[in-house]
Scaffold this active site. Structure first.
Site, short mmCIF file in Angstrom:
data_model
loop_
_atom_site.label_atom_id
_atom_site.label_comp_id
_atom_site.label_asym_id
_atom_site.label_seq_id
_atom_site.Cartn_x
_atom_site.Cartn_y
_atom_site.Cartn_z
N ASP A 94 -0.66 -23.28 -0.01
CA ASP A 94 -0.13 -24.65 0.05
C ASP A 94 1.34 -24.75 -0.33
OD1 ASP A 94 -0.96 -24.04 -2.58
OD2 ASP A 94 -1.17 -26.15 -3.09
N HIS A 113 -2.30 -25.35 -10.24
CA HIS A 113 -3.10 -24.23 -9.75
C HIS A 113 -2.18 -23.06 -9.40
CE1 HIS A 113 -1.86 -26.36 -6.10
NE2 HIS A 113 -2.11 -25.27 -5.41
N HIS A 114 -2.73 -21.88 -9.40
CA HIS A 114 -2.02 -20.61 -9.16
C HIS A 114 -1.03 -20.28 -10.28
CE1 HIS A 114 -4.01 -20.79 -5.43
NE2 HIS A 114 -3.03 -21.16 -4.62
N ASN A 133 -15.47 12.17 6.24
CA ASN A 133 -16.01 13.31 5.49
C ASN A 133 -16.78 12.84 4.26
OD1 ASN A 133 -13.71 12.49 4.14
ND2 ASN A 133 -12.54 14.32 4.67
N GLU A 135 -10.23 13.46 -3.76
CA GLU A 135 -10.56 13.45 -5.18
C GLU A 135 -11.60 14.52 -5.51
OE1 GLU A 135 -8.60 11.67 -6.64
OE2 GLU A 135 -8.19 9.83 -5.55
N GLY A 151 -16.73 10.23 1.89
CA GLY A 151 -16.29 9.89 0.54
C GLY A 151 -14.85 10.29 0.27
N ASP A 166 -12.24 7.99 5.70
CA ASP A 166 -13.20 6.90 5.54
C ASP A 166 -13.02 6.18 4.22
OD1 ASP A 166 -14.02 9.29 4.33
OD2 ASP A 166 -16.15 8.85 4.53
N GLY A 183 1.62 6.86 -2.81
CA GLY A 183 0.28 7.40 -2.58
C GLY A 183 -0.84 6.41 -2.77
N GLU A 211 -2.97 -10.44 1.24
CA GLU A 211 -1.56 -10.21 0.89
C GLU A 211 -1.24 -8.74 0.70
OE1 GLU A 211 -2.65 -14.39 -0.47
OE2 GLU A 211 -3.57 -12.40 -0.65
#
Length: 553
Positions: free
Chosen positions: A29, A115-116, A462, A468, A464, A435, A408, A52
């Site tokens: 707004d 607000h916000h 692959n 990591e 997951g 993925d 990254g 955003e």
């Protein structure tokens, strides 16, 4: 004062003047009055995004292929959702103009509980946060609007980093004089005395050398040295390489391009030419942990001529007030005069062996992607197996390569590809995303379909967070993700625009699909199913270094 010409119009005209044609964001707004001006503007097109953060990533991708980009959010909830993306643009030197619609000045001055906000009447919290990840900030008033808009745009273009501009809703509608003339852009300081001293010292360094090589990186792109650098290397036969952050900066089809340098994880020929050079000329180079396999580079400062945006270092001596382009052009001229005194390099290129099996693994996938690429493609990858696999590709001439290897932030690549293709619709867009990363920002697939874009998306499934898993916890459930029916997503997210979708699990299927989509005019979404723990060799080396560095002492 020109009747009917508003602060909003002035801002949009200035954005258009610096080469921006699209504005990414989400309505709220406090920015709706400004958006009315965007919709009616003859040059700037509104690009509404799913959220955003995605809009910030899209603006980042746009700024990588255009002079700058613009992002619009609302105060508080909107700008904080975008802050991660803006921080990435700051880290990787990209000029994003972040416009934040804020409450009317009278409401802010009265300290109203709006607000916000944080409910304390202080409307400076978020600008103070933004100060850490932008190079200039401003809150517009009717009196300062023209001067502050110009100041921020000049800062963004000069420093190649984001700026933060608060636009109160009532200020947007305030009348203002039309701008007069072009924006007065800053130019880097050039000291002729310092430049000559640098040339003399560089000649003294280079003349006795036998082996000279060039290593370039992303800052050469950001500070406008791409053309000068490639002209130099086209005329002087020097072995040259980039790091992953700067991949695509140099013409990889040139016979003297030796490949991507990755510290100890580099191909042996690349490592030898870069690390054993008598003099290594580095242009815009940053040695980041993930692209050097944990700072494993063996490069001695004493052997380097290091060119940065506004200074040059030869060994331990610093020459200031020398813009990067001036330093590159000076070395170009100097190297032409000395090239016959250096040892002629012999570069050999061994193309990857053709896989003789039908199992679709990382090795087979990247082999076929290498042959799928063609000149002038835009290749976008995410920080995972896709990025480290793509690092080994030899790009055809004119290709643009986009990866966020310093910041990254996973999920960056899909909205960044969206922004880049809106900016360069004449180029073929190839997106390579895992993925895990795709689940963060897949909503923007709907925007791509809405806007009739035709990227070729390879979803590397692959199962997951494989990047990591390789670093730590290969069997831990925190590296698992929900299983999605990927080929159905385009139809769910784009009801009115059909897309080409398929799943491939074997090499023969991949070959058939690549032939089908080579010149496709619609969005193509290809799920590529790969073994969960099968990773590119470069990622294995990087993961080992991160394991050691992250472990307890």
């Amino acid at each position: 004062m020109a009747s009917g010409y508003k602060v909003a119009d002035y801002l949009l005209d200035r954005l258009a003047q610096i080469g921006i044609r699209h504005l990414f964001g989400v309505p709220g707004d406090f920015n709706l009055y400004f958006l009315d001006h965007v919709i009616s503007h003859p040059v700037i097109q509104w690009i509404g995004c799913a959220n955003e953060l995605n809009a910030a990533y899209a603006a980042d991708g746009y700024a990588r292929v255009m002079p700058a980009s613009a992002l619009l959010t609302t105060v508080g909830v909107g700008e904080l959702s975008a802050i991660n993306g803006v921080a990435g643009s700051y880290a990787e030197y990209l000029p994003v103009i972040h416009i934040v619609g804020t409450p009317a000045l009278r409401s802010q001055q009265a300290g109203e509980l709006l607000h916000h906000s944080l409910g304390d009447g202080d409307f400076g919290h978020f600008s103070r946060m933004a100060k850490e990840i932008t190079c200039a900030q401003a809150s517009l008033t009717p009196e300062n609007a023209a001067a502050e808009i110009d100041r921020l745009l000049v800062a963004a273009l000069y420093q190649r980093r984001p700026v933060y501009l608060q636009l109160p809703s009532d200020v947007s509608e305030a009348e203002i004089a039309t701008h007069s003339g072009s924006l007065a852009l800053c130019q880097p300081m050039l000291s002729p005395t310092s430049l000559q001293a640098f040339i003399d010292a560089a000649r003294e360094k280079l003349q006795p050398a036998r082996r000279v090589a060039v290593l370039a990186d992303f800052l050469a792109e950001r500070f406008g040295a791409r053309e000068s650098l490639n002209r130099w290397l086209a005329e002087v036969n020097l072995p040259h390489s980039t790091l992953l952050l700067g991949k695509g900066l140099l013409d990889e089809a040139h016979p003297m391009f030796i490949g991507t340098y990755s510290g100890a994880a580099s191909d042996s020929q690349v490592k030898e030419y870069i690390e054993d050079a008598d003099v290594l000329i580095t242009v815009g180079v940053w040695f980041v942990d993930t692209i050097t396999a944990g700072f494993s580079q063996h490069i001695t400062q004493d052997n380097c001529i290091d060119i940065q945006p506004e200074q040059v270092r030869i060994g331990r001596k610093v020459f200031s007030q020398i813009p990067m382009v001036a330093a590159v052009q000076a070395l170009h001229k100097l190297c032409k005069s000395l090239k016959n005194e250096w040892q002629p390099p012999v570069i050999t290129y061994s193309p990857p062996k053709t896989p003789t099996y039908n199992l679709l693994d990382q090795n087979a996938f990247w082999y076929h992607i290498q042959h799928f690429l063609r000149p002038n493609d835009v290749v976008v990858t995410d920080q995972g197996t896709s990025c480290f696999g793509a690092a080994t590709l030899k790009l055809p001439s004119g290709c643009i390569f986009i990866a966020q290897s310093l910041w990254g932030s996973i999920g960056f690549s899909l909205p960044a590809a969206y922004g880049a293709q809106l900016a360069q619709p004449q180029r073929r867009m190839i997106l390579l995303v895992g993925d895990g990363a795709a689940q963060l920002t897949i909503q923007e697939l709907g925007s791509m379909l809405r806007d009739g874009l035709n990227p070729i998306i390879f979803l590397l499934n692959n199962h997951g967070y494989t990047v990591e898993r390789v670093i730590h916890g290969p069997q831990q459930r925190y590296n698992d993700i929900a299983a999605w029916n990927w080929p159905q997503l385009p139809s769910a997210l784009g009801l009115e625009k059909p897309a080409f979708t398929c799943t491939v699990t074997q090499v023969e299927q991949l070959q058939q699909v690549l032939a089908q989509v080579e010149n496709i005019a619609q969005l193509a979404f290809i799920e590529v199913v790969l073994p969960p723990m099968d990773t590119p060799e470069l990622l294995k080396n990087v993961a080992k270094s991160l394991q050691i560095r992250n472990a307890a002492l």
